[in-house]
Enzyme design. Structure first.
Site, PDB file in Angstrom:
ATOM      1  N   ILE A 158       0.840  -1.209   0.000  1.00 16.85           N
ATOM      2  CA  ILE A 158       0.000   0.000   0.000  1.00 16.85           C
ATOM      3  C   ILE A 158       0.874   1.259   0.000  1.00 16.85           C
ATOM      4  O   ILE A 158       0.580   2.221  -0.728  1.00 16.85           O
ATOM      5  CB  ILE A 158      -0.982  -0.001   1.194  1.00 16.85           C
ATOM      6  CG1 ILE A 158      -1.861  -1.262   1.140  1.00 16.85           C
ATOM      7  CG2 ILE A 158      -1.864   1.247   1.182  1.00 16.85           C
ATOM      8  CD1 ILE A 158      -2.704  -1.513   2.376  1.00 16.85           C
ATOM      9  N   ARG A 238      -2.966   1.207  11.325  1.00 19.02           N
ATOM     10  CA  ARG A 238      -3.648   0.723  12.526  1.00 19.02           C
ATOM     11  C   ARG A 238      -3.517   1.774  13.617  1.00 19.02           C
ATOM     12  O   ARG A 238      -2.462   2.414  13.743  1.00 19.02           O
ATOM     13  CB  ARG A 238      -3.023  -0.587  13.038  1.00 19.02           C
ATOM     14  CG  ARG A 238      -3.405  -1.849  12.273  1.00 19.02           C
ATOM     15  CD  ARG A 238      -4.860  -2.273  12.521  1.00 19.02           C
ATOM     16  NE  ARG A 238      -5.168  -3.520  11.840  1.00 19.02           N
ATOM     17  CZ  ARG A 238      -5.612  -3.618  10.582  1.00 19.02           C
ATOM     18  NH1 ARG A 238      -5.824  -2.537   9.851  1.00 19.02           N
ATOM     19  NH2 ARG A 238      -5.864  -4.806  10.041  1.00 19.02           N
ATOM     20  N   GLU A 267     -11.709   0.459  18.405  1.00 23.16           N
ATOM     21  CA  GLU A 267     -12.700   0.667  17.338  1.00 23.16           C
ATOM     22  C   GLU A 267     -13.976  -0.095  17.670  1.00 23.16           C
ATOM     23  O   GLU A 267     -13.888  -1.242  18.109  1.00 23.16           O
ATOM     24  CB  GLU A 267     -12.120   0.193  15.999  1.00 23.16           C
ATOM     25  CG  GLU A 267     -10.931   1.047  15.567  1.00 23.16           C
ATOM     26  CD  GLU A 267     -10.378   0.678  14.191  1.00 23.16           C
ATOM     27  OE1 GLU A 267     -10.890  -0.251  13.552  1.00 23.16           O
ATOM     28  OE2 GLU A 267      -9.426   1.339  13.760  1.00 23.16           O
ATOM     29  N   HIS A 286     -12.636   3.367   9.646  1.00 23.52           N
ATOM     30  CA  HIS A 286     -11.874   2.220   9.125  1.00 23.52           C
ATOM     31  C   HIS A 286     -12.455   1.725   7.787  1.00 23.52           C
ATOM     32  O   HIS A 286     -12.921   0.582   7.693  1.00 23.52           O
ATOM     33  CB  HIS A 286     -11.825   1.088  10.156  1.00 23.52           C
ATOM     34  CG  HIS A 286     -10.657   0.174   9.955  1.00 23.52           C
ATOM     35  ND1 HIS A 286      -9.961  -0.386  10.993  1.00 23.52           N
ATOM     36  CD2 HIS A 286     -10.059  -0.297   8.828  1.00 23.52           C
ATOM     37  CE1 HIS A 286      -9.000  -1.168  10.522  1.00 23.52           C
ATOM     38  NE2 HIS A 286      -9.033  -1.124   9.193  1.00 23.52           N
TER      39      HIS A 286
END
Ligand code: NAP
Ligand code: GLV
Length: 329
Positions: A158, A238, A267, A286
């Protein structure tokens, strides 16, 4: 006896049908409610295969009762929700879904970067709240993106895809990574720097490492103090890699300029979380990989990994291959 699969959230019919061809499938059939721990405990004690999400903590406590479990297939690339060591010592294979979500997550990372720099959410709210009286020279002014310096922390799949997008904006691209990436340096014309140097000179600091014992609090008070007053931190990796207390203090005191966060330590993030009280924070629930096509690809890959493992083959996205001397069949 037919082997059993447990799926921890409602998934599209075509995914479940694929699993049902050869296995007995049970599923937590709710879409927006995680499976309760007690239900998961009961189900995992009977399952041969588990298809789970990042919302489930698959730990020692659960694995010790998972006597038949042969594979844990996570529908995510990150697998910090799974105690891989505890799974490996029992010969349970662990798989994830890398690659299929790379471009979608990089798109969201760049969207978050742009939204934070140009105060998109704040500006939209300003209009809707009836505050827009006139065009003003310095109203809702933000930071430039084109030509700015971006520092990518964690140049994996990514991170590299984010670098490609940054190239289109003629950005000066720096990266810090556990290992050097000569191919990316050559192909993308990007430069490796030590972490502290990257933090000092970057306009945008983009966090793209996995969550591991080495990356917990990788960006804390000391690191935030090195950043420019105009710096923007983007975290789509994260929560917990950036220390949230230190980040709040830095944003509140104007030590850095803004933050775009798709991930949080807890979360869903509590609505009373101090970070959510700040106008210079863009917060998302998220959604890095949340495009319809990508979520289908992730679900399909997770199902395929599960089926391969249960068939006794090596799944294409095996996480703990090197840690397994032998595995449960
Ligand atoms: P990846 O290809 O494995 O890339 C991770 C990169 O981080 C690798 O280049 C790795 O270095 C580097 N790294 C690992 N530990 C490091 C450390 N201690 N210091 C510096 N660099 C370190 O993974 P990916 O597919 O890009 O995904 C990255 C993470 O993004 C995932 O683990 C997940 O947590 C997160 N993610 C979030 C979303 C979302 O919805 N927000 C979606 C997808 C992924 P090496 O090359 O040396 O191994
Ligand atoms: C999502 O956060 C993932 O790791 O795929």
């Amino acid at each position: 006896m037919t082997a059993k699969i447990y799926v921890t959230r409602k998934l599209p019919e075509q995914i479940i049908s694929k699993l049902q061809i050869s296995y007995e499938v049970r599923m937590w059939a709710k879409e927006n409610v995680p499976v309760p721990r007690e239900v998961l405990k009961k189900e995992i004690s009977m399952a041969d295969g588990l298809l789970c999400l990042i919302t489930e903590s698959i730990d020692e406590d659960l694995l010790q009762i998972a006597e038949n479990l042969k594979v844990i297939s996570n529908m995510a690339v990150g697998y910090n929700n799974i105690d891989v060591e505890a799974a490996s010592k029992r010969g349970i294979r662990v798989t994830n879904t890398p690659g299929v979500l790379t471009e979608t997550t990089a798109d969201l990372t760049f969207a978050l970067l742009m939204a934070t720099a140009r105060r998109v959410v704040e500006s939209s709210n300003y209009l809707r709240e009836g505050k827009w009286d006139t065009w003003s020279p310095m109203l809702l002014t933000g930071q430039d993106i084109y030509g700015a310096t971006i520092g990518i922390v964690g140049l994996g799949r990514i991170g590299e895809a984010v670098a490609k997008r940054a190239k289109g904006f003629d950005m000066n691209i720096l990266y810090y990574n556990r290992s050097r990436k000569p191919h990316a340096e050559k192909e993308l014309g990007i430069r490796y720097t030590e972490l502290n140097e990257l933090l000092k000179v970057s306009d945008f600091i983009c966090i793209m490492t996995p969550y591991t014992p080495e990356t917990v609090n990788l960006i804390g008070k000391e690191q935030l103090q090195l950043m420019k007053k105009t710096a923007i931190v983007i975290n789509t990796a994260r929560g917990g890699i950036v220390n949230e207390t230190a980040l709040y203090e830095a944003l509140k005191d104007g030590q850095i300029w803004g933050a775009g966060l798709d991930v949080f330590t807890e979360e869903p993030v509590d609505l009373d979380h101090p970070l959510l009280s700040l106008a210079n924070v863009v917060a998302l629930p998220h959604i890095g990989s949340a495009s319809i096509k990508t979520r289908m690809k992730m679900a399909n890959l997770a199902a395929d990994n599960l089926l391969e493992a249960l068939a006794g083959n090596t799944p294409s996205c095996l996480v703990n291959g090197p840690q397994l001397d032998t595995y449960r069949k």
